[in-house]
Design a protein around this motif. Structure first.
Motif, PDB file in Angstrom:
ATOM      1  N   GLU A 156     -68.415  86.931 -49.252  1.00  0.00           N
ATOM      2  CA  GLU A 156     -69.409  85.992 -48.729  1.00  0.00           C
ATOM      3  C   GLU A 156     -70.102  86.525 -47.480  1.00  0.00           C
ATOM      4  OE1 GLU A 156     -67.289  82.370 -48.121  1.00  0.00           O
ATOM      5  OE2 GLU A 156     -66.732  82.167 -50.239  1.00  0.00           O
ATOM      6  N   GLY A 157     -69.714  87.733 -47.028  1.00  0.00           N
ATOM      7  CA  GLY A 157     -70.357  88.348 -45.881  1.00  0.00           C
ATOM      8  C   GLY A 157     -69.737  88.035 -44.539  1.00  0.00           C
ATOM      9  N   VAL A 158     -68.595  87.343 -44.550  1.00  0.00           N
ATOM     10  CA  VAL A 158     -67.944  86.984 -43.285  1.00  0.00           C
ATOM     11  C   VAL A 158     -67.284  88.203 -42.653  1.00  0.00           C
ATOM     12  CG1 VAL A 158     -66.150  85.561 -42.227  1.00  0.00           C
ATOM     13  CG2 VAL A 158     -67.621  84.599 -44.011  1.00  0.00           C
ATOM     14  N   PHE A 159     -66.655  89.053 -43.464  1.00  0.00           N
ATOM     15  CA  PHE A 159     -66.004  90.260 -42.969  1.00  0.00           C
ATOM     16  C   PHE A 159     -66.753  91.486 -43.493  1.00  0.00           C
ATOM     17  CE2 PHE A 159     -62.185  87.356 -43.443  1.00  0.00           C
ATOM     18  CZ  PHE A 159     -62.211  86.968 -42.102  1.00  0.00           C
ATOM     19  N   GLU A 162     -50.726  86.464 -50.417  1.00  0.00           N
ATOM     20  CA  GLU A 162     -51.702  85.711 -49.639  1.00  0.00           C
ATOM     21  C   GLU A 162     -51.500  85.966 -48.142  1.00  0.00           C
ATOM     22  OE1 GLU A 162     -54.317  84.108 -50.344  1.00  0.00           O
ATOM     23  OE2 GLU A 162     -54.129  84.121 -52.517  1.00  0.00           O
ATOM     24  N   PRO A 163     -52.584  85.884 -47.353  1.00  0.00           N
ATOM     25  CA  PRO A 163     -53.904  85.382 -47.743  1.00  0.00           C
ATOM     26  C   PRO A 163     -54.921  86.476 -48.097  1.00  0.00           C
ATOM     27  CG  PRO A 163     -53.794  85.510 -45.366  1.00  0.00           C
ATOM     28  CD  PRO A 163     -52.478  86.040 -45.883  1.00  0.00           C
ATOM     29  N   TYR A 164     -54.455  87.583 -48.697  1.00  0.00           N
ATOM     30  CA  TYR A 164     -55.388  88.673 -49.012  1.00  0.00           C
ATOM     31  C   TYR A 164     -56.554  88.184 -49.866  1.00  0.00           C
ATOM     32  CZ  TYR A 164     -57.385  92.945 -50.895  1.00  0.00           C
ATOM     33  OH  TYR A 164     -58.269  93.933 -51.265  1.00  0.00           O
ATOM     34  N   ASP A 165     -56.259  87.453 -50.940  1.00  0.00           N
ATOM     35  CA  ASP A 165     -57.333  87.022 -51.844  1.00  0.00           C
ATOM     36  C   ASP A 165     -58.340  86.123 -51.131  1.00  0.00           C
ATOM     37  OD1 ASP A 165     -56.269  88.457 -53.926  1.00  0.00           O
ATOM     38  OD2 ASP A 165     -55.270  86.748 -54.872  1.00  0.00           O
ATOM     39  N   ARG A 166     -57.834  85.257 -50.255  1.00  0.00           N
ATOM     40  CA  ARG A 166     -58.737  84.359 -49.517  1.00  0.00           C
ATOM     41  C   ARG A 166     -59.638  85.157 -48.580  1.00  0.00           C
ATOM     42  NH1 ARG A 166     -57.386  81.542 -44.836  1.00  0.00           N
ATOM     43  NH2 ARG A 166     -55.153  81.804 -45.257  1.00  0.00           N
ATOM     44  N   PHE A 167     -59.076  86.143 -47.916  1.00  0.00           N
ATOM     45  CA  PHE A 167     -59.879  86.976 -47.016  1.00  0.00           C
ATOM     46  C   PHE A 167     -60.875  87.821 -47.804  1.00  0.00           C
ATOM     47  CE2 PHE A 167     -57.234  85.503 -43.785  1.00  0.00           C
ATOM     48  CZ  PHE A 167     -57.576  86.044 -42.560  1.00  0.00           C
ATOM     49  N   TYR A 168     -60.442  88.289 -48.981  1.00  0.00           N
ATOM     50  CA  TYR A 168     -61.355  89.096 -49.785  1.00  0.00           C
ATOM     51  C   TYR A 168     -62.561  88.273 -50.222  1.00  0.00           C
ATOM     52  CZ  TYR A 168     -63.068  92.541 -53.089  1.00  0.00           C
ATOM     53  OH  TYR A 168     -63.865  93.447 -53.746  1.00  0.00           O
ATOM     54  N   GLN A 169     -62.326  87.001 -50.536  1.00  0.00           N
ATOM     55  CA  GLN A 169     -63.434  86.133 -50.912  1.00  0.00           C
ATOM     56  C   GLN A 169     -64.387  85.948 -49.743  1.00  0.00           C
ATOM     57  OE1 GLN A 169     -64.260  84.923 -53.919  1.00  0.00           O
ATOM     58  NE2 GLN A 169     -66.131  84.151 -52.933  1.00  0.00           N
ATOM     59  N   LEU A 170     -63.843  85.814 -48.530  1.00  0.00           N
ATOM     60  CA  LEU A 170     -64.690  85.701 -47.343  1.00  0.00           C
ATOM     61  C   LEU A 170     -65.492  86.979 -47.123  1.00  0.00           C
ATOM     62  CD1 LEU A 170     -62.185  83.899 -44.941  1.00  0.00           C
ATOM     63  CD2 LEU A 170     -64.270  82.927 -45.937  1.00  0.00           C
ATOM     64  N   VAL A 195     -44.316  87.028 -44.139  1.00  0.00           N
ATOM     65  CA  VAL A 195     -45.533  87.239 -43.371  1.00  0.00           C
ATOM     66  C   VAL A 195     -46.346  88.358 -44.014  1.00  0.00           C
ATOM     67  CG1 VAL A 195     -44.286  88.811 -41.817  1.00  0.00           C
ATOM     68  CG2 VAL A 195     -46.468  87.825 -41.074  1.00  0.00           C
ATOM     69  N   ASN A 196     -47.641  88.277 -43.884  1.00  0.00           N
ATOM     70  CA  ASN A 196     -48.511  89.384 -44.270  1.00  0.00           C
ATOM     71  C   ASN A 196     -49.220  89.851 -43.012  1.00  0.00           C
ATOM     72  OD1 ASN A 196     -49.892  91.261 -45.758  1.00  0.00           O
ATOM     73  ND2 ASN A 196     -50.767  89.806 -47.214  1.00  0.00           N
ATOM     74  N   PHE A 197     -49.241  91.153 -42.772  1.00  0.00           N
ATOM     75  CA  PHE A 197     -49.880  91.677 -41.572  1.00  0.00           C
ATOM     76  C   PHE A 197     -51.243  92.258 -41.887  1.00  0.00           C
ATOM     77  CE2 PHE A 197     -46.587  90.978 -38.570  1.00  0.00           C
ATOM     78  CZ  PHE A 197     -47.182  91.198 -37.322  1.00  0.00           C
ATOM     79  N   LEU A 198     -52.153  92.053 -40.939  1.00  0.00           N
ATOM     80  CA  LEU A 198     -53.536  92.496 -41.068  1.00  0.00           C
ATOM     81  C   LEU A 198     -53.919  93.315 -39.853  1.00  0.00           C
ATOM     82  CD1 LEU A 198     -56.531  92.277 -42.170  1.00  0.00           C
ATOM     83  CD2 LEU A 198     -56.665  90.106 -40.910  1.00  0.00           C
ATOM     84  N   GLY A 199     -54.490  94.482 -40.088  1.00  0.00           N
ATOM     85  CA  GLY A 199     -55.035  95.297 -39.006  1.00  0.00           C
ATOM     86  C   GLY A 199     -56.550  95.197 -39.000  1.00  0.00           C
ATOM     87  N   ILE A 200     -57.144  95.070 -37.809  1.00  0.00           N
ATOM     88  CA  ILE A 200     -58.599  94.982 -37.681  1.00  0.00           C
ATOM     89  C   ILE A 200     -59.050  95.970 -36.611  1.00  0.00           C
ATOM     90  CG2 ILE A 200     -60.581  93.467 -37.322  1.00  0.00           C
ATOM     91  CD1 ILE A 200     -58.738  91.074 -37.746  1.00  0.00           C
ATOM     92  N   ASN A 201     -60.091  96.739 -36.902  1.00  0.00           N
ATOM     93  CA  ASN A 201     -60.627  97.653 -35.891  1.00  0.00           C
ATOM     94  C   ASN A 201     -62.110  97.388 -35.635  1.00  0.00           C
ATOM     95  OD1 ASN A 201     -62.147  98.984 -37.905  1.00  0.00           O
ATOM     96  ND2 ASN A 201     -60.576 100.547 -38.225  1.00  0.00           N
ATOM     97  N   SER A 202     -62.659  98.099 -34.678  1.00  0.00           N
ATOM     98  CA  SER A 202     -64.033  97.836 -34.246  1.00  0.00           C
ATOM     99  C   SER A 202     -65.076  98.383 -35.209  1.00  0.00           C
ATOM    100  CB  SER A 202     -64.267  98.408 -32.841  1.00  0.00           C
ATOM    101  OG  SER A 202     -63.939  99.779 -32.798  1.00  0.00           O
ATOM    102  N   ASN A 203     -64.640  99.035 -36.281  1.00  0.00           N
ATOM    103  CA  ASN A 203     -65.563  99.386 -37.373  1.00  0.00           C
ATOM    104  C   ASN A 203     -65.773  98.208 -38.325  1.00  0.00           C
ATOM    105  OD1 ASN A 203     -66.005 101.986 -36.551  1.00  0.00           O
ATOM    106  ND2 ASN A 203     -64.592 102.935 -37.998  1.00  0.00           N
ATOM    107  N   GLY A 204     -64.957  97.167 -38.139  1.00  0.00           N
ATOM    108  CA  GLY A 204     -65.005  96.038 -39.058  1.00  0.00           C
ATOM    109  C   GLY A 204     -64.074  96.183 -40.238  1.00  0.00           C
ATOM    110  N   ASP A 205     -63.164  97.169 -40.190  1.00  0.00           N
ATOM    111  CA  ASP A 205     -62.184  97.355 -41.265  1.00  0.00           C
ATOM    112  C   ASP A 205     -61.096  96.294 -41.162  1.00  0.00           C
ATOM    113  OD1 ASP A 205     -63.425  99.740 -42.178  1.00  0.00           O
ATOM    114  OD2 ASP A 205     -62.410 100.877 -40.609  1.00  0.00           O
ATOM    115  N   HIS A 206     -60.769  95.651 -42.287  1.00  0.00           N
ATOM    116  CA  HIS A 206     -59.685  94.687 -42.385  1.00  0.00           C
ATOM    117  C   HIS A 206     -58.698  95.213 -43.418  1.00  0.00           C
ATOM    118  CE1 HIS A 206     -62.686  92.277 -40.360  1.00  0.00           C
ATOM    119  NE2 HIS A 206     -61.838  91.285 -40.216  1.00  0.00           N
ATOM    120  N   VAL A 207     -57.474  95.489 -42.982  1.00  0.00           N
ATOM    121  CA  VAL A 207     -56.496  96.135 -43.855  1.00  0.00           C
ATOM    122  C   VAL A 207     -55.179  95.350 -43.827  1.00  0.00           C
ATOM    123  CG1 VAL A 207     -55.354  98.296 -44.441  1.00  0.00           C
ATOM    124  CG2 VAL A 207     -57.538  98.353 -43.220  1.00  0.00           C
ATOM    125  N   PHE A 208     -54.768  94.844 -44.991  1.00  0.00           N
ATOM    126  CA  PHE A 208     -53.520  94.095 -45.127  1.00  0.00           C
ATOM    127  C   PHE A 208     -52.381  95.019 -45.509  1.00  0.00           C
ATOM    128  CE2 PHE A 208     -56.201  90.328 -45.390  1.00  0.00           C
ATOM    129  CZ  PHE A 208     -55.388  89.322 -44.859  1.00  0.00           C
TER     130      PHE A 208
END
Length: 282
Positions: free
Chosen positions: A136-139, A125-133, A106-119
């Motif tokens: 693209e402005g999704v995150f 994976e899926p770090y590279d997929r999320f980084y691509q998003l 498993v890979n764990f991801l933390g998300i906060n209300s600043n919009g920070d996404h931290v693996f």
């Protein structure tokens, strides 16, 4: 009359039966949302994603979008953040310790209300997929620093939720049971898709956020419609008699809703017909 339509994102508004793993909005759904907005019904997202995703939707639709973000941790109305529920720094540290004994990869991801996404694992994976998003402005922000290093900086904003990402439904269910046994009295352990679990603050949910919003804005349950497809949508689906589950949802989700539809566009069409008086009920 329905005055507010609340939609989940992944697996719902962003679902395309012809491309199940896609993340775009179909032309059918886009035109339906625009028609809904033109009729005077307010459109709102309710997602496990952070509330900044509403800005992506605003570019897509051309109008202001309200948001229930991170499964109810944040509620944003007219660009004002009304609440910010989250986990503590120690919560994340304890979960990372338990992660050492996880029964599946498993890979764990933390998300906060600043919009920070931290693996936790930036080389898995899926770090590279999320980084691509992110590109693209999704995150809003993707860190290349592991979670275990990020939490050492006590000036950083704590995470609102933690997400465990796996590769199959079977692994998801094993991981769900693993963390429920260890942290069920401390967090709400849920899933929001076939390949992830989420560790949420206790008693924080889309449904609770929607009920608080309805009370704040004076919406009656019969003036709100909502749609979703996963476990994290159940509390929301139970908040109004005009609730829709996606046809591909698990049975437990369908049983929590009043109607089952193939697409968001189908649900919107039913809402508009009801508002025009063409049907006595949905």
């Amino acid at each position: 009359m329905i005055k507010l339509f609340v939609s989940d994102m992944d697996g719902t508004l962003l679902y395309n039966e012809a491309e199940p793993h896609g993340r775009g909005i179909t032309l059918e759904n886009r035109e339906a949302v625009l028609k809904l907005h033109a009729s005077g019904v307010r459109f709102m997202m309710a997602s496990g994603r952070d509330h900044f995703y509403r800005l992506h939707l605003e570019e897509e639709f051309g109008f202001q979008v309200d948001a229930i973000g991170m499964n109810g941790c944040n509620v944003v109305i007219d660009d004002e953040v009304l609440c910010d529920h989250g986990l503590t720094l120690q919560d994340t540290i304890d979960v990372l310790k338990a992660l050492e004994d996880a029964p599946v990869e498993v890979n764990f991801l933390g998300i906060n209300s600043n919009g920070d996404h931290v693996f936790q694992y930036v080389d898995r994976e899926p770090y590279d997929r999320f980084y691509q998003l992110h590109l693209e402005g999704v995150f809003k922000y993707m860190s290349d620093q592991p979670l275990s290093e990020w939490v050492k900086d006590t000036t950083k904003r704590p995470f609102n939720k933690l997400v465990g990402l796996v590769k199959s439904i079977e692994s998801r269910d094993i991981l769900l049971n693993f963390f429920e046994e260890r942290f069920g009295d401390r967090f709400d352990v849920i899933y929001s898709g076939p390949e992830n679990i989420e560790l949420m603050p206790k008693n924080i949910s889309k449904g609770q956020a929607l009920l608080e919003l309805m009370d704040l804005k004076g919406y009656k349950p019969t003036e709100v419609a909502c749609i979703g497809d996963s476990m994290n949508d159940i509390t929301m689906l139970q908040a109004t008699p005009f609730s829709f589950a996606m046809r591909h949802s698990d049975d437990i989700v369908k049983e929590s809703s009043h109607y089952v539809v193939k697409t968001v566009a189908e649900a919107i069409d039913m809402v508009l017909k009801y508002n025009r008086g063409e049907t006595s009920g949905l």
